[in-house]
Design a protein around this motif. Structure first.
Motif, PDB file in Angstrom:
ATOM      1  N   TYR A  62      17.929 -50.583  27.550  1.00 42.98           N
ATOM      2  CA  TYR A  62      16.527 -50.290  27.239  1.00 42.98           C
ATOM      3  C   TYR A  62      16.179 -48.870  27.679  1.00 42.98           C
ATOM      4  CZ  TYR A  62      11.425 -50.416  27.643  1.00 42.98           C
ATOM      5  OH  TYR A  62      10.081 -50.115  27.554  1.00 42.98           O
ATOM      6  N   GLY A  63      16.622 -48.489  28.876  1.00 40.48           N
ATOM      7  CA  GLY A  63      16.346 -47.147  29.369  1.00 40.48           C
ATOM      8  C   GLY A  63      17.017 -46.080  28.526  1.00 40.48           C
ATOM      9  N   THR A  64      18.260 -46.317  28.140  1.00 40.43           N
ATOM     10  CA  THR A  64      18.979 -45.352  27.307  1.00 40.43           C
ATOM     11  C   THR A  64      18.316 -45.217  25.939  1.00 40.43           C
ATOM     12  OG1 THR A  64      21.069 -45.879  28.411  1.00 40.43           O
ATOM     13  CG2 THR A  64      21.210 -44.800  26.264  1.00 40.43           C
ATOM     14  N   PHE A  65      17.943 -46.334  25.351  1.00 42.58           N
ATOM     15  CA  PHE A  65      17.302 -46.299  24.034  1.00 42.58           C
ATOM     16  C   PHE A  65      15.963 -45.569  24.086  1.00 42.58           C
ATOM     17  CE2 PHE A  65      14.078 -48.549  21.379  1.00 42.58           C
ATOM     18  CZ  PHE A  65      14.419 -47.966  20.174  1.00 42.58           C
ATOM     19  N   CYS A  83      15.765 -44.046  16.577  1.00 46.73           N
ATOM     20  CA  CYS A  83      15.704 -42.812  17.371  1.00 46.73           C
ATOM     21  C   CYS A  83      15.562 -41.585  16.479  1.00 46.73           C
ATOM     22  CB  CYS A  83      16.952 -42.679  18.235  1.00 46.73           C
ATOM     23  SG  CYS A  83      17.077 -43.896  19.555  1.00 46.73           S
ATOM     24  N   CYS A  84      16.366 -41.513  15.417  1.00 45.77           N
ATOM     25  CA  CYS A  84      16.314 -40.358  14.517  1.00 45.77           C
ATOM     26  C   CYS A  84      14.963 -40.275  13.807  1.00 45.77           C
ATOM     27  CB  CYS A  84      17.441 -40.439  13.495  1.00 45.77           C
ATOM     28  SG  CYS A  84      19.094 -40.277  14.202  1.00 45.77           S
ATOM     29  N   GLY A  85      14.470 -41.410  13.336  1.00 46.31           N
ATOM     30  CA  GLY A  85      13.185 -41.416  12.657  1.00 46.31           C
ATOM     31  C   GLY A  85      12.050 -41.027  13.574  1.00 46.31           C
ATOM     32  N   ILE A  96      13.428 -38.503  29.626  1.00 49.97           N
ATOM     33  CA  ILE A  96      14.056 -38.547  30.950  1.00 49.97           C
ATOM     34  C   ILE A  96      13.443 -39.666  31.774  1.00 49.97           C
ATOM     35  CG2 ILE A  96      14.401 -37.271  33.101  1.00 49.97           C
ATOM     36  CD1 ILE A  96      14.341 -34.693  31.360  1.00 49.97           C
ATOM     37  N   ALA A  97      12.110 -39.758  31.718  1.00 55.16           N
ATOM     38  CA  ALA A  97      11.405 -40.785  32.490  1.00 55.16           C
ATOM     39  C   ALA A  97      11.817 -42.182  32.061  1.00 55.16           C
ATOM     40  CB  ALA A  97       9.895 -40.608  32.331  1.00 55.16           C
ATOM     41  N   ASN A  98      11.976 -42.391  30.754  1.00 56.28           N
ATOM     42  CA  ASN A  98      12.354 -43.713  30.267  1.00 56.28           C
ATOM     43  C   ASN A  98      13.738 -44.111  30.746  1.00 56.28           C
ATOM     44  OD1 ASN A  98      10.539 -45.239  28.058  1.00 56.28           O
ATOM     45  ND2 ASN A  98      10.094 -43.055  28.011  1.00 56.28           N
ATOM     46  N   LYS A  99      14.672 -43.154  30.751  1.00 55.20           N
ATOM     47  CA  LYS A  99      16.018 -43.466  31.243  1.00 55.20           C
ATOM     48  C   LYS A  99      15.974 -43.778  32.734  1.00 55.20           C
ATOM     49  CE  LYS A  99      20.442 -44.002  31.349  1.00 55.20           C
ATOM     50  NZ  LYS A  99      21.001 -45.266  30.831  1.00 55.20           N
ATOM     51  N   VAL A 100      15.247 -42.966  33.499  1.00 52.46           N
ATOM     52  CA  VAL A 100      15.124 -43.217  34.932  1.00 52.46           C
ATOM     53  C   VAL A 100      14.440 -44.561  35.165  1.00 52.46           C
ATOM     54  CG1 VAL A 100      14.104 -42.408  37.096  1.00 52.46           C
ATOM     55  CG2 VAL A 100      15.130 -40.765  35.509  1.00 52.46           C
ATOM     56  N   ALA A 101      13.409 -44.847  34.358  1.00 53.98           N
ATOM     57  CA  ALA A 101      12.704 -46.129  34.499  1.00 53.98           C
ATOM     58  C   ALA A 101      13.651 -47.295  34.289  1.00 53.98           C
ATOM     59  CB  ALA A 101      11.548 -46.205  33.502  1.00 53.98           C
ATOM     60  N   GLY A 102      14.539 -47.180  33.297  1.00 52.63           N
ATOM     61  CA  GLY A 102      15.513 -48.244  33.061  1.00 52.63           C
ATOM     62  C   GLY A 102      16.469 -48.414  34.223  1.00 52.63           C
TER      63      GLY A 102
END
Length: 467
Positions: A60-63, A125-127, A397-403
């Motif tokens: 989830y964090g990576t996505f 992600c691309c869209g 960055i925040a989303n990855k750290v959050a995951g």
């Protein structure tokens, strides 16, 4: 620039078209987000993948990091090649394809189900990279520099985001959890198609030629030179510094806020009493609480900024308030874990989550629409969508750290103690970062060179000799 001059509620009518476009796009995204982690941890027999909490939260964090990182490239493409309007259409169609790919029944795919899942996430992600920075840029383009309606406009626009985000978990969450996971993703795809259809049908009428041509090919103010070919002035360089600094600061806020789709979603499922007269509410429905609060309070915040006018707090101080509020919010989750006393069998009142979401939303209304407005008002024209992408990249960055932070909850008996440590750490981080921003606020305002002061804007320094 040719744009329609008619207004509604004191704002250009184009604002409300963009409101609706973003509302349906967010319906698709937040609906998918509400069920993504729950789908991954659901058993294979129930139609899921049977992943562990840690693996699901890490994915989830990576996505979500990729979702917010791709706008940097998407912003550059819009600025230099496609223009904002074409980027939005192409991005929307790619996202719809991603949702429908996720919604393909596993029995149709057989051994290719997991590969199709990753293809769907890649398309999303691309869209999003083409859609996200450019719809926000168009909102800013509706207003002249120094127009005090701008912060209020982005707050109204933010209501559109959150009407979609409120409806999505109720509809897609219910369909996914109670009927079929894949059907939930299909509903998300339908929402995305509605968003694209609105742009195709009404953009020319309500937006004129805004966003049709790449902004870097436009003329720089007062020079007659293409913005793409003119070096930045010192004022513009200072303003870029402000955007980058404020974007980096926002990471602290979003690490806390984005626990909603991950750790707080897991906490709602496993440790919250969701029983209502013998019926168990779907855990994903709590994802709608934040959006409901935004819809309820966004008009109040928008009205407050408009009423205060030139006396409203500077953008940096609004950021500081947001960080302090996220700190307060997570104190309630600290209290929830303390009530459990380390016992996995104790389920706490849903009010803990609801109050936490309330403070996170107050913080959100002081940072997210304000950040979008800040970028649109001070970014140099040739880097407008690119710098909007930088704003979203810091969210990435925040989303990855959050995951990663959320995945520390682990499994088994230590989950409650781990949750206590995570929530306490998020609260302390908010308080420290908020104090730091208050300390920096005056210098950041100085580097903005009067961008929030109508009187100063009338004598803008943007046309000084480039350095």
């Amino acid at each position: 620039m040719n744009q329609p001059s008619s207004t509604l509620l004191g704002h250009p009518k184009g604002l409300f078209l963009l409101f609706g476009t973003e509302m349906w796009e967010r319906f698709s995204y937040y609906g998918m987000r509400a069920i993504l982690v729950l789908y991954l941890v659901s058993t294979v027999e129930s139609g899921g993948f049977g992943w562990s909490n840690a693996d699901a939260l890490s994915l989830y964090g990576t996505f979500t990091m990729a979702v917010y990182l791709t706008p940097v490239l998407g912003g550059w493409i819009a600025d230099n090649i496609l223009g904002q309007r074409k980027s939005i259409i192409i991005g929307g169609l790619l996202m719809a394809a991603g949702h429908f790919t996720l919604g393909t029944p596993q029995e149709w795919l057989g051994d290719g189900a997991e590969s199709a899942f990753y293809i769907g996430l890649t398309l999303l992600c691309c869209g999003n990279g083409l859609f996200k920075p450019n719809i926000s840029t168009l909102v800013g383009d509706l207003y002249e520099e120094g127009d005090t309606r701008r912060d209020g406009a982005f707050t109204i626009f933010y209501m559109g985001i959150n009407i979609g985000a409120f409806i999505a978990p109720l509809v897609i969450g219910y369909v996914g959890e109670k009927i079929d996971w894949q059907l939930g993703f299909v509903f998300a795809g339908v929402g995305m198609l509605i968003s694209v259809a609105m742009q195709l049908a009404m953009a020319k009428r309500y937006l004129g030629d805004i966003g049709v041509n790449p902004s870097a090919h436009g003329m720089s103010t007062g020079t007659g030179v293409s913005a793409k070919d003119r070096p930045l002035t010192q004022v513009e360089r200072d303003r870029v510094k402000v955007i980058v600094i404020m974007s980096v600061i926002s990471i602290v806020f979003w690490v806390g806020y984005e626990q909603a789709g991950g750790l707080l979603n897991i906490y709602a499922k496993d440790f919250t009493d969701r029983d209502i007269l013998g019926w168990e509410m779907p855990a994903s429905w709590l994802q709608a609480v934040s959006a409901l609060f935004v819809v309820a309070f966004a008009p109040i915040f928008a009205g407050l900024w408009t009423k205060l006018g030139d006396k409203q707090p500077s953008s940096p101080k609004k950021f500081a308030y947001s960080l302090l509020l996220v700190g307060v919010g997570f104190l309630f989750m600290v209290a929830a874990t303390m009530e459990q006393g380390g016992d996995l069998n104790v389920k706490v009142s849903v009010l803990y989550l609801i109050i936490t979401y309330l403070f996170l939303v107050f913080g959100e209304l002081c940072i997210s629409p304000i950040g979008l407005s800040l970028v649109s008002k001070i970014a140099p024209i040739k880097f407008l969508s690119l710098l909007m992408g930088v704003w979203f990249a810091c969210s990435a960055i925040a989303n990855k750290v959050a995951g990663l932070v959320g995945s520390m909850i682990g499994e088994g008996a230590e989950q409650i103690n781990n949750a206590f440590s995570i929530f306490a750490g998020l609260a302390v981080s908010g308080f420290i970062a908020g104090g730091l921003v208050f300390f920096m606020a005056d210098k950041l305002v100085e580097w903005m060179h009067g961008a929030e002061d109508r009187a100063t804007v009338e004598h803008s320094e943007l046309d000084q000799d480039p350095v």
